[in-house]
Design a protein around this motif. Structure first.
Motif, PDB file in Angstrom:
ATOM      1  N   LEU A 233      44.588  19.661  44.669  1.00  0.00           N
ATOM      2  CA  LEU A 233      44.059  20.885  44.077  1.00  0.00           C
ATOM      3  C   LEU A 233      44.741  21.253  42.764  1.00  0.00           C
ATOM      4  N   LEU A 234      46.040  20.965  42.674  1.00  0.00           N
ATOM      5  CA  LEU A 234      46.830  21.432  41.531  1.00  0.00           C
ATOM      6  C   LEU A 234      47.159  20.338  40.527  1.00  0.00           C
ATOM      7  N   GLY A 235      46.872  19.092  40.865  1.00  0.00           N
ATOM      8  CA  GLY A 235      47.322  17.986  40.028  1.00  0.00           C
ATOM      9  C   GLY A 235      48.701  17.526  40.459  1.00  0.00           C
ATOM     10  N   ALA A 236      49.113  16.385  39.962  1.00  0.00           N
ATOM     11  CA  ALA A 236      50.362  15.773  40.430  1.00  0.00           C
ATOM     12  C   ALA A 236      51.604  16.470  39.903  1.00  0.00           C
ATOM     13  N   ARG A 237      51.508  17.148  38.772  1.00  0.00           N
ATOM     14  CA  ARG A 237      52.707  17.679  38.117  1.00  0.00           C
ATOM     15  C   ARG A 237      53.273  18.915  38.817  1.00  0.00           C
ATOM     16  N   ALA A 238      52.435  19.881  39.126  1.00  0.00           N
ATOM     17  CA  ALA A 238      52.926  21.166  39.634  1.00  0.00           C
ATOM     18  C   ALA A 238      53.675  21.048  40.961  1.00  0.00           C
ATOM     19  N   PRO A 239      53.178  20.317  41.978  1.00  0.00           N
ATOM     20  CA  PRO A 239      53.880  20.300  43.267  1.00  0.00           C
ATOM     21  C   PRO A 239      55.264  19.663  43.222  1.00  0.00           C
ATOM     22  N   THR A 240      55.566  18.893  42.168  1.00  0.00           N
ATOM     23  CA  THR A 240      56.875  18.252  42.064  1.00  0.00           C
ATOM     24  C   THR A 240      57.748  18.873  40.978  1.00  0.00           C
ATOM     25  N   ALA A 241      57.336  20.034  40.448  1.00  0.00           N
ATOM     26  CA  ALA A 241      58.080  20.674  39.360  1.00  0.00           C
ATOM     27  C   ALA A 241      59.474  21.086  39.822  1.00  0.00           C
ATOM     28  N   ALA A 242      60.441  20.960  38.908  1.00  0.00           N
ATOM     29  CA  ALA A 242      61.830  21.287  39.239  1.00  0.00           C
ATOM     30  C   ALA A 242      62.146  22.766  39.043  1.00  0.00           C
ATOM     31  N   SER A 243      61.312  23.494  38.314  1.00  0.00           N
ATOM     32  CA  SER A 243      61.552  24.919  38.062  1.00  0.00           C
ATOM     33  C   SER A 243      60.248  25.676  38.161  1.00  0.00           C
ATOM     34  N   TYR A 244      60.361  26.985  38.348  1.00  0.00           N
ATOM     35  CA  TYR A 244      59.165  27.813  38.432  1.00  0.00           C
ATOM     36  C   TYR A 244      58.384  27.761  37.116  1.00  0.00           C
ATOM     37  N   GLN A 245      59.081  27.792  35.987  1.00  0.00           N
ATOM     38  CA  GLN A 245      58.413  27.755  34.693  1.00  0.00           C
ATOM     39  C   GLN A 245      57.637  26.456  34.530  1.00  0.00           C
ATOM     40  N   GLU A 246      58.261  25.342  34.901  1.00  0.00           N
ATOM     41  CA  GLU A 246      57.583  24.050  34.807  1.00  0.00           C
ATOM     42  C   GLU A 246      56.372  24.020  35.743  1.00  0.00           C
ATOM     43  N   PHE A 247      56.552  24.590  36.935  1.00  0.00           N
ATOM     44  CA  PHE A 247      55.448  24.668  37.891  1.00  0.00           C
ATOM     45  C   PHE A 247      54.279  25.444  37.295  1.00  0.00           C
ATOM     46  N   ARG A 248      54.561  26.609  36.750  1.00  0.00           N
ATOM     47  CA  ARG A 248      53.500  27.453  36.197  1.00  0.00           C
ATOM     48  C   ARG A 248      52.789  26.770  35.040  1.00  0.00           C
ATOM     49  N   ASP A 249      53.553  26.102  34.183  1.00  0.00           N
ATOM     50  CA  ASP A 249      52.950  25.436  33.025  1.00  0.00           C
ATOM     51  C   ASP A 249      52.078  24.254  33.429  1.00  0.00           C
ATOM     52  N   GLY A 250      52.345  23.667  34.597  1.00  0.00           N
ATOM     53  CA  GLY A 250      51.591  22.496  35.030  1.00  0.00           C
ATOM     54  C   GLY A 250      50.372  22.798  35.865  1.00  0.00           C
ATOM     55  N   LEU A 251      50.070  24.071  36.085  1.00  0.00           N
ATOM     56  CA  LEU A 251      48.953  24.440  36.950  1.00  0.00           C
ATOM     57  C   LEU A 251      47.609  24.311  36.229  1.00  0.00           C
ATOM     58  N   PRO A 252      46.536  24.044  36.975  1.00  0.00           N
ATOM     59  CA  PRO A 252      45.195  24.120  36.387  1.00  0.00           C
ATOM     60  C   PRO A 252      44.856  25.556  36.023  1.00  0.00           C
ATOM     61  N   VAL A 253      43.811  25.718  35.237  1.00  0.00           N
ATOM     62  CA  VAL A 253      43.510  27.010  34.627  1.00  0.00           C
ATOM     63  C   VAL A 253      43.379  28.164  35.636  1.00  0.00           C
ATOM     64  N   PRO A 254      42.619  28.025  36.737  1.00  0.00           N
ATOM     65  CA  PRO A 254      42.466  29.202  37.623  1.00  0.00           C
ATOM     66  C   PRO A 254      43.794  29.732  38.154  1.00  0.00           C
ATOM     67  N   ALA A 255      44.703  28.821  38.491  1.00  0.00           N
ATOM     68  CA  ALA A 255      45.995  29.248  39.029  1.00  0.00           C
ATOM     69  C   ALA A 255      46.918  29.729  37.920  1.00  0.00           C
ATOM     70  N   ARG A 256      46.892  29.068  36.764  1.00  0.00           N
ATOM     71  CA  ARG A 256      47.760  29.492  35.655  1.00  0.00           C
ATOM     72  C   ARG A 256      47.375  30.894  35.195  1.00  0.00           C
ATOM     73  N   ARG A 257      46.083  31.179  35.178  1.00  0.00           N
ATOM     74  CA  ARG A 257      45.623  32.517  34.790  1.00  0.00           C
ATOM     75  C   ARG A 257      46.139  33.567  35.784  1.00  0.00           C
ATOM     76  N   LEU A 258      46.132  33.220  37.066  1.00  0.00           N
ATOM     77  CA  LEU A 258      46.590  34.152  38.090  1.00  0.00           C
ATOM     78  C   LEU A 258      48.061  34.501  37.914  1.00  0.00           C
ATOM     79  N   LEU A 259      48.857  33.537  37.449  1.00  0.00           N
ATOM     80  CA  LEU A 259      50.297  33.750  37.305  1.00  0.00           C
ATOM     81  C   LEU A 259      50.692  34.246  35.921  1.00  0.00           C
ATOM     82  N   THR A 260      49.709  34.546  35.090  1.00  0.00           N
ATOM     83  CA  THR A 260      50.019  35.113  33.779  1.00  0.00           C
ATOM     84  C   THR A 260      50.767  36.431  33.938  1.00  0.00           C
ATOM     85  N   GLY A 261      51.905  36.554  33.291  1.00  0.00           N
ATOM     86  CA  GLY A 261      52.705  37.765  33.387  1.00  0.00           C
ATOM     87  C   GLY A 261      53.665  37.784  34.559  1.00  0.00           C
TER      88      GLY A 261
END
Length: 312
Positions: free
Chosen positions: A213-241
């Motif tokens: 659902l999220l792509g390969a990058r986000a579930p293995t991210a080492a930090s929250y910022q990296e996780f957020r940046d690697g999300l697909p658009v619907p989830a990244r929009r939700l975490l804006t702010g």
């Protein structure tokens, strides 16, 4: 479009019209006690199930049971394909049944007295009757692995429930195109909470479901910022702010707002079919969530919580 889809769409719209809505929920939330709130709720579709409730948990469970009953009724009006569409959308009730089974307060054997009655899913269940017969954690995991839920990757209560929650998002995203964005965002919230709030590593099957659902990058991210940046658009929009994991509750409230707005848009589509039905399920689910939150506010003396206020 078949007559069954037309009848189902009519029924779906009728169910949403009867909901208390944001205004009704706010009135219930402003009550000075739970008893007063339940009396007010008696004039709504939830009254049938909540009139005998003793205490907040039982009242909230009765609200959820009302939602499930309405979705079962709706499924009966739909063609077979429409009823199948609802199965992943109600999977949270099957998860709730398993959570209750795994609770330390619950008797271990299904036949023992004192168990919280499970939600009755009828034709909308995935594997509940087999899960309910499982006695040991290993048996529970084996039943899940042999079902559409899939192997959760462990037999501890946390592994089982986390695996089912991620599998629910995966199944919804694959089977219900109209709900894929909601499923993606839900998978992101679950991953962020487990990894960056609780500091847990996801079991491998859960990580694979998240990656679908999220792509390969986000579930293995080492930090929250990296996780957020690697999300697909619907989830990244939700975490804006939401700059850090402590603010994920705001994203959770945002998820419910998105469900409300998207559901209303689907319901406005005049063509009978899956979109109208999925939109109705979304709005009915939001209404039940809002009423549960309103009952909690009333039980606290009419003090509205921030999450409720953001949605209502």
């Amino acid at each position: 479009m078949s007559a069954a889809w037309v009848a189902g769409a009519v029924r779906a719209r009728a169910l949403t019209v009867r909901c208390p809505g944001a205004g009704g929920a706010r009135e219930i939330a402003a009550c000075s006690s739970l008893d007063e709130a339940l009396r007010r709720l008696g004039g709504t579709p939830y009254g049938r199930y909540t009139r005998e409730a003793a205490g907040l948990p039982e009242a909230q469970r009765a609200v959820s049971a009302t939602l499930l009953w309405h979705l079962r009724v709706l499924a009966g009006w739909l063609p077979r394909a429409g009823a199948r569409l609802l199965v992943p959308l109600v999977s949270g009730f099957e998860i709730a049944n398993v959570v209750a089974r795994l609770s330390p307060e619950q008797p271990e054997h299904p036949a023992q007295q004192g168990r919280v009655p499970p939600y009755r899913l009828g034709a909308l269940e995935t594997a509940w009757r087999r899960l309910d017969e499982a006695v040991t954690p290993a048996e529970l995991r084996a039943v899940l692995a042999a079902s559409p839920w899939g192997d959760p990757g462990g037999d501890t209560p946390w592994a089982v429930v986390t695996g089912m929650r991620m599998a629910a998002a995966r199944r919804t995203g694959l089977a219900v195109p109209q709900a894929r964005g909601w499923a993606v965002a839900r998978a992101a919230l679950l991953t962020a909470r487990e990894v960056f709030v609780h500091g847990r590593s996801l079991p491998e099957p859960v990580r694979r479901d998240a990656a679908r659902l999220l792509g390969a990058r986000a579930p293995t991210a080492a930090s929250y910022q990296e996780f957020r940046d690697g999300l697909p658009v619907p989830a990244r929009r939700l975490l804006t702010g939401v700059e850090d994991p402590a603010g994920l509750w705001r994203a959770e409230a945002g998820w419910w707002r998105t469900l409300r707005d998207d559901g209303a848009a689907l319901l406005r589509d005049g063509r009978p079919g899956p979109g109208v039905v999925v939109g109705a399920v979304a709005l009915l689910s939001v209404d039940a969530w809002r009423v549960r939150a309103a009952l909690e506010s009333a039980a606290r003396g009419g003090r509205l919580g921030e999450a409720f206020d953001a949605l209502a």
